[in-house]
Scaffold this active site. Sequence first.
Site, PDB file in Angstrom:
ATOM      1  CB  CYS A 158       2.610  -9.656  -7.267  1.00 26.52           C
ATOM      2  SG  CYS A 158       0.857 -10.244  -7.828  1.00 26.52           S
ATOM      3  CG  HIS A 251      -0.313  -6.541 -10.839  1.00 22.50           C
ATOM      4  ND1 HIS A 251      -0.734  -7.378 -11.915  1.00 22.50           N
ATOM      5  CD2 HIS A 251      -0.388  -7.467  -9.784  1.00 22.50           C
ATOM      6  CE1 HIS A 251      -0.692  -8.606 -11.596  1.00 22.50           C
ATOM      7  NE2 HIS A 251      -0.591  -8.583 -10.512  1.00 22.50           N
TER       8      HIS A 251
END
Length: 359
Positions: A158, A251
Site C-alpha cells: 500500500c 499514506h
Amino acid sequence: MKNYKVGIIGATGMVGQRFATILENHPWFTVVAIAASGRNKGKTYAEAVEGRWKMAAPIPESMKDMILYDAQADAEEFASKVDFTFCAVDMKKPEIRALEEKYAKLECPVISNNSAHRFTEDVPMIIPEVNPEHAEIIPAQRKRLGTKRGFIAVKSNCSIQSYVPALSALRDFGIEKIAVCTYQAISGAGKTFETWPEMIDNVIPYIGGEEEKSEQEPMKVWGKVEGDKIVSATEPTISAQCLRVPVSDGHTAAAFVKFKNKPTKEEMIARWKAYKGRAQELNLPSAPKQFLNYFEEDNRPQAKLDRNLEGGMAVSIGRLRDDSIFDYRFVSLSHNTLRGAAGGAVEMAELLCAEGYID
C-alpha cells in the site's frame, strides 16, 4: 461486460471488510461466497464481525446473512461457486502461499491483497495504470501450476502506491536515485484509534518489513516479462524510511529524486496532469478519471482533505521544489485501504477481466 460471481477469502479482517463495502454495488462483480478462518465457519457475516466492524459504511445488506466458509477446509466447495476470488487473509506467509496456490489449482483465479507471492517470479504484481503488461506472465504461471483458468495475481504494498505512480510518469527522464520517507496511517496495520490508543499523539519509527518492501517492490513493478518470469529493474536505487503516524487513513510520502536528464518542474507537472494508463483507456469502473493530481497550494496534499479524491483511487501530489542534494523533492498521498489495498485489487481484477484473463 458480463457479471462475475466473486468470493472474498479473509472477509472478516479490515481489508476484507473494505472489499465487502467496495463490491456492494459493483457493476461487474457480485459477491456470492465469503470465507474466513475455521473458527467463524457457519456464522453469518454479521455475527462474525459483530463488535469489530471497522468501516464507516454499514455491513452490506446483501452480505449480512451470508454463511461463512472455512477458507481451508471448504476450498473446493467455495471455488466451485465463484468465477474468481479476492484474498486478504491474516496468516503466516508460507500458509498464505500454500492457500493461494490451492485455490489456483482448483481453477479459481486469486486476486490477492497479501504479500506472500509478491516475489514469486511468475506472479504479476500489477498497478493497472503503471504495469498492466505484466499480466502477460499468466500463461507461464498456469503452465507451472498445471491449470487452465487458475492463477494468482497480487497487488503491491500500500505504501508504494503513494509515490511509485508519480515517479512512473517521469521514468523516461532517467531516474537515478530515490529517497523516500513514508508516513503511514494506522489502518495499514488493521487498526483504529479505538483498538490502538497508544498511537494517539505518537509516531512509531518502525513498521516491520516495510522498508524492504518499499525499496524492492517498485523494482518488480518497473521490471519486464522475460520468458517465464518477471525480471526486476536494476535501477534506480531506492532508500526508504517508513513511519507509523496518528492518521486513520492515507499514506503520505516525502520523495527525493535525481535524474540522468533533469526535467523542468513545468515538464514534471505537465507529465503528472497528462498521465493516463490502461485502466483509463479501458474506462474500468474503479479507475479514476484523473489518476495523478497536482496541487499548487503549499499545504497540500493533506490526508484528511485529499485521501478520498476520486473515490480514494487517485494519487495526490504537491510541494514540488528544488533540492540541494537530489534534483527535486515532492510530497504525494494515496488512500491506503482503497487505492493501496482493496480498491487497487478490485481495479486489477477489472483489468484482468477486461483483457480476457478471467473468463
